[in-house]
Design an enzyme around this catalytic site. Structure first.
Site, PDB file in Angstrom:
ATOM      1  N   ASP A  51      12.656   8.212  -7.216  1.00 26.41           N
ATOM      2  CA  ASP A  51      12.157   6.899  -7.617  1.00 26.41           C
ATOM      3  C   ASP A  51      11.557   6.223  -6.389  1.00 26.41           C
ATOM      4  O   ASP A  51      12.290   5.787  -5.488  1.00 26.41           O
ATOM      5  CB  ASP A  51      13.287   6.042  -8.195  1.00 26.41           C
ATOM      6  CG  ASP A  51      13.763   6.532  -9.547  1.00 26.41           C
ATOM      7  OD1 ASP A  51      13.746   7.757  -9.780  1.00 26.41           O
ATOM      8  OD2 ASP A  51      14.190   5.699 -10.375  1.00 26.41           O
ATOM      9  N   LYS A  73       7.735   2.950 -13.717  1.00 26.54           N
ATOM     10  CA  LYS A  73       8.984   2.200 -13.818  1.00 26.54           C
ATOM     11  C   LYS A  73       8.717   0.743 -13.466  1.00 26.54           C
ATOM     12  O   LYS A  73       7.936   0.448 -12.554  1.00 26.54           O
ATOM     13  CB  LYS A  73      10.011   2.825 -12.869  1.00 26.54           C
ATOM     14  CG  LYS A  73      11.350   2.123 -12.765  1.00 26.54           C
ATOM     15  CD  LYS A  73      12.255   2.895 -11.807  1.00 26.54           C
ATOM     16  CE  LYS A  73      13.545   2.153 -11.501  1.00 26.54           C
ATOM     17  NZ  LYS A  73      14.400   2.901 -10.543  1.00 26.54           N
ATOM     18  N   LYS A 118      10.181   3.851 -17.675  1.00 25.20           N
ATOM     19  CA  LYS A 118      11.549   3.467 -17.337  1.00 25.20           C
ATOM     20  C   LYS A 118      11.626   1.976 -17.033  1.00 25.20           C
ATOM     21  O   LYS A 118      11.175   1.534 -15.984  1.00 25.20           O
ATOM     22  CB  LYS A 118      12.051   4.271 -16.124  1.00 25.20           C
ATOM     23  CG  LYS A 118      13.469   3.905 -15.678  1.00 25.20           C
ATOM     24  CD  LYS A 118      13.907   4.760 -14.499  1.00 25.20           C
ATOM     25  CE  LYS A 118      15.262   4.329 -13.956  1.00 25.20           C
ATOM     26  NZ  LYS A 118      15.699   5.168 -12.801  1.00 25.20           N
TER      27      LYS A 118
END
Length: 365
Positions: A202, A265, A301
């Site tokens: 991430d 995300k 996400k």
């Protein structure tokens, strides 16, 4: 009396509660048990290998120039999700069980310890207590969360705890949460995390590139991150609360996908404003546009702010309505959350017993 939740995994046609027989949920949210093959495949979530990865494409500035966002229309659309689709009783229980399999169980605190991470991994492997699983009739699901997400320093403890489970291991990287470390250090951080066992990374983008409209710099940065990830999947954190307006969110989403991101995300969870439905809808529409443009599936996400079952159901409804059923699998949709799991467990307990249990009975770590 056991209260069975309608799924296709148990092989049952339906359950019974209070003498009333109910049917399967209209939307099948759990994969069939036939897909569980092999000793190590102890979960019902999709593996990364189920999809062809996004190879990226050349930066298309003309595509960015065509992007327009009508904020009022976005907000009206978001206001209707809960009103148009009411998910109740056994269907709600089935959706919540599905939501568990979509969670990236996360701990990103300065006081994290190896013991805390190990306890979190134990919860990821067994997110619902044995007794509650038995009462709901879901033992055969071999339920787990999709992944565990930690800092690099905690990867060793998490890797040893999750070995052989099939649960993905994610690490935040690239100077998380600000992303202001020198670029060579951020790239090296990715390489260190991949070498330590992370199969998902991430990363945080440089927000200044978005605010300055320097799309080429953002594209080059994410492309370098993707190369450093190798086989590990790349989730790009936009930190949407710091991007100014929805048009910037849309353009940043598209640039990251063009550069080869596997997921986009919303947030680090550290900003003043984290995931919201309007921001998420804009990002999801960009995923749809990119799919129509390239045929590539990109995951989404939301992270930060998704802490209760009601909110999780709204996000799942959005994914179902905007992108379709395929995007309700863990290889394309995740919740970045920690407290969400405890609330889901409480809701499932309430569905079975009719009473809300105390939060301390569903501790995470």
């Amino acid at each position: 009396m056991s209260t069975h939740v309608p799924t296709q995994v148990s092989g049952q046609k339906g359950g019974q509660k209070g003498g009333q027989v109910f049917a399967q949920a209209p939307i099948s949210l759990v994969k069939s048990a036939e897909r569980l093959t092999g000793a190590d495949d102890v979960r019902h979530i999709s593996d990364h290998n189920g999809l062809v990865r996004n190879p990226g494409m050349a930066l298309d500035l003309q595509q960015l120039d065509r992007i327009r966002v009508n904020k009022s229309a976005v907000e009206r659309r978001c206001a209707g999700y809960g009103a148009r689709r009411s998910i109740k009783k056994q269907q709600q229980a089935a959706w919540l069980i599905k939501a568990i399999s979509l969670i990236d169980l996360t701990t990103l605190s300065g006081d994290d310890t190896q013991d805390r991470v190990k306890r979190l991994c134990s919860k990821a492997k067994k997110p619902v207590g044995t007794d509650l699983q038995r009462r709901l009739g879901i033992e055969s699901l071999n339920l787990s969360t999709a992944a565990v997400c930690v800092y690099h320093e905690m990867l060793d403890a998490a890797c040893s705890s999750l070995s052989g489970t099939g649960i993905h291991l994610a690490a935040v990287s690239t100077g998380f949460p600000a992303g202001l470390s020198p670029l060579p250090l951020r790239i090296a951080e990715i390489e260190y995390s991949v070498a330590a066992g992370a199969d998902e990374i991430d990363i945080v983008i440089s927000r200044r590139h978005v605010l300055e409209g320097n799309w080429q710099a953002l594209y080059d940065e994410v492309k370098a991150f993707r190369k450093a990830c190798g086989a590990a999947h790349l989730k790009t954190i936009l930190a949407t609360g710091e991007l100014g307006h929805l048009a910037n969110v849309a353009k940043a989403s598209m640039v990251c996908m063009m550069a080869g991101a596997d997921f986009i995300k919303t947030s680090t969870g550290k900003e003043t404003e984290n995931a919201t439905l309007p921001v998420s809808l804009v990002m999801v529409r960009m995923i749809r546009d990119y799919y129509q443009l390239t045929g590539c599936y990109i995951g989404f996400k939301p992270a930060g702010g998704v802490s209760d079952s009601k909110t999780a159901l709204l996000y799942m409804t959005m994914m179902q309505e905007e992108l379709g059923r395929r995007w309700l699998e863990p290889d394309l949709f995740r919740f970045g959350a920690s407290s969400l799991l405890g609330d889901i467990e409480r809701q499932l307990d309430h569905y079975d017993s009719g009473y809300y249990s105390a939060a301390y009975r569903h501790a995470l770590a």
